[in-house]
Write a protein that holds these residues in place. Structure first.
Motif, short mmCIF file in Angstrom:
data_model
loop_
_atom_site.label_atom_id
_atom_site.label_comp_id
_atom_site.label_asym_id
_atom_site.label_seq_id
_atom_site.Cartn_x
_atom_site.Cartn_y
_atom_site.Cartn_z
N ASN A 37 -49.93 -21.15 3.32
CA ASN A 37 -51.36 -20.96 3.09
C ASN A 37 -51.57 -19.45 3.00
O ASN A 37 -51.49 -18.75 4.00
CB ASN A 37 -52.17 -21.55 4.24
CG ASN A 37 -53.66 -21.36 4.07
OD1 ASN A 37 -54.11 -20.54 3.28
ND2 ASN A 37 -54.43 -22.13 4.82
N PRO A 38 -51.83 -18.93 1.80
CA PRO A 38 -51.94 -17.48 1.63
C PRO A 38 -53.08 -16.83 2.42
O PRO A 38 -53.06 -15.63 2.65
CB PRO A 38 -52.14 -17.30 0.13
CG PRO A 38 -52.57 -18.61 -0.38
CD PRO A 38 -52.04 -19.66 0.55
N LYS A 39 -54.02 -17.63 2.89
CA LYS A 39 -55.10 -17.07 3.70
C LYS A 39 -54.65 -16.74 5.12
O LYS A 39 -55.24 -15.89 5.77
CB LYS A 39 -56.29 -18.04 3.76
CG LYS A 39 -56.99 -18.18 2.43
CD LYS A 39 -58.18 -19.10 2.55
CE LYS A 39 -58.86 -19.24 1.20
NZ LYS A 39 -60.01 -20.14 1.25
N ILE A 40 -53.59 -17.43 5.59
CA ILE A 40 -53.14 -17.18 6.97
C ILE A 40 -51.67 -16.80 7.11
O ILE A 40 -51.26 -16.31 8.15
CB ILE A 40 -53.46 -18.38 7.89
CG1 ILE A 40 -52.74 -19.64 7.42
CG2 ILE A 40 -54.94 -18.61 8.00
CD1 ILE A 40 -52.89 -20.82 8.36
N HIS A 41 -50.86 -17.02 6.06
CA HIS A 41 -49.44 -16.68 6.10
C HIS A 41 -49.16 -15.52 5.15
O HIS A 41 -49.73 -15.46 4.07
CB HIS A 41 -48.58 -17.87 5.67
CG HIS A 41 -48.77 -19.09 6.50
ND1 HIS A 41 -49.14 -20.30 5.95
CD2 HIS A 41 -48.66 -19.30 7.83
CE1 HIS A 41 -49.22 -21.20 6.91
NE2 HIS A 41 -48.95 -20.62 8.06
N ASP A 42 -48.22 -14.63 5.53
CA ASP A 42 -47.85 -13.58 4.59
C ASP A 42 -47.07 -14.19 3.44
O ASP A 42 -46.63 -15.33 3.50
CB ASP A 42 -47.07 -12.45 5.28
CG ASP A 42 -45.71 -12.88 5.80
OD1 ASP A 42 -44.91 -13.41 5.02
OD2 ASP A 42 -45.46 -12.68 7.01
N GLU A 43 -46.91 -13.45 2.35
CA GLU A 43 -46.31 -13.96 1.12
C GLU A 43 -44.90 -14.53 1.31
O GLU A 43 -44.51 -15.48 0.65
CB GLU A 43 -46.28 -12.86 0.05
CG GLU A 43 -45.68 -13.28 -1.26
CD GLU A 43 -46.38 -14.46 -1.94
OE1 GLU A 43 -45.69 -15.23 -2.64
OE2 GLU A 43 -47.60 -14.61 -1.77
N GLN A 44 -44.12 -13.97 2.22
CA GLN A 44 -42.74 -14.40 2.41
C GLN A 44 -42.60 -15.61 3.33
O GLN A 44 -41.57 -16.26 3.34
CB GLN A 44 -41.90 -13.24 2.96
CG GLN A 44 -41.88 -12.03 2.06
CD GLN A 44 -41.48 -12.36 0.64
OE1 GLN A 44 -40.48 -13.03 0.42
NE2 GLN A 44 -42.27 -11.91 -0.32
#
Length: 82
Positions: A37-44
Motif C-alpha cells: 500500500n503506497p500510502k503506508i509502505h515505502d516503495e521497496q
C-alpha cells in the motif's frame, strides 16, 4: 523459562504446508502475490499473500483494484524478505 515454554509446546502450530490466504480456503498455496500500500509502505516494501490456483486471480484482482498489486511469483521463487 520463556513465555512460549510456559504455555506448553514450542509455540503456535501452523499448517504443515503454506495455505491460500483467501478467507475460508485451506488449499495448499501455489503462488506468492506481492503487494504494498503506497500510502503506508515505502516503495521497496512487499507484503505477500499466498494463493491456490483457484483463488489466484481473485486475490490479484482485489489488489489491482486498489493499486496495491506488484507481481505474482511461483511458490518456488525466493522473493526475499517482505
Amino acid at each position: 523459562m520463556d513465555l512460549l515454554s510456559s504455555l506448553g509446546g514450542d509455540g503456535p502450530q501452523g499448517p504443515e504446508s503454506p495455505q491460500c490466504s483467501r478467507k475460508g480456503c485451506r488449499a495448499e498455496a501455489a503462488w506468492q502475490i506481492l503487494w504494498n500500500n503506497p500510502k503506508i509502505h515505502d516503495e521497496q516494501r512487499r507484503k505477500i499473500w499466498l494463493a491456490c490456483d483457484e483463488h489466484r486471480s481473485w486475490l490479484e484482482d482485489f489488489l489491482r483494484q486498489r493499486l496495491f498489486w506488484r507481481r505474482t511469483a511461483d511458490m518456488s521463487e525466493d522473493v526475499g524478505p517482505g
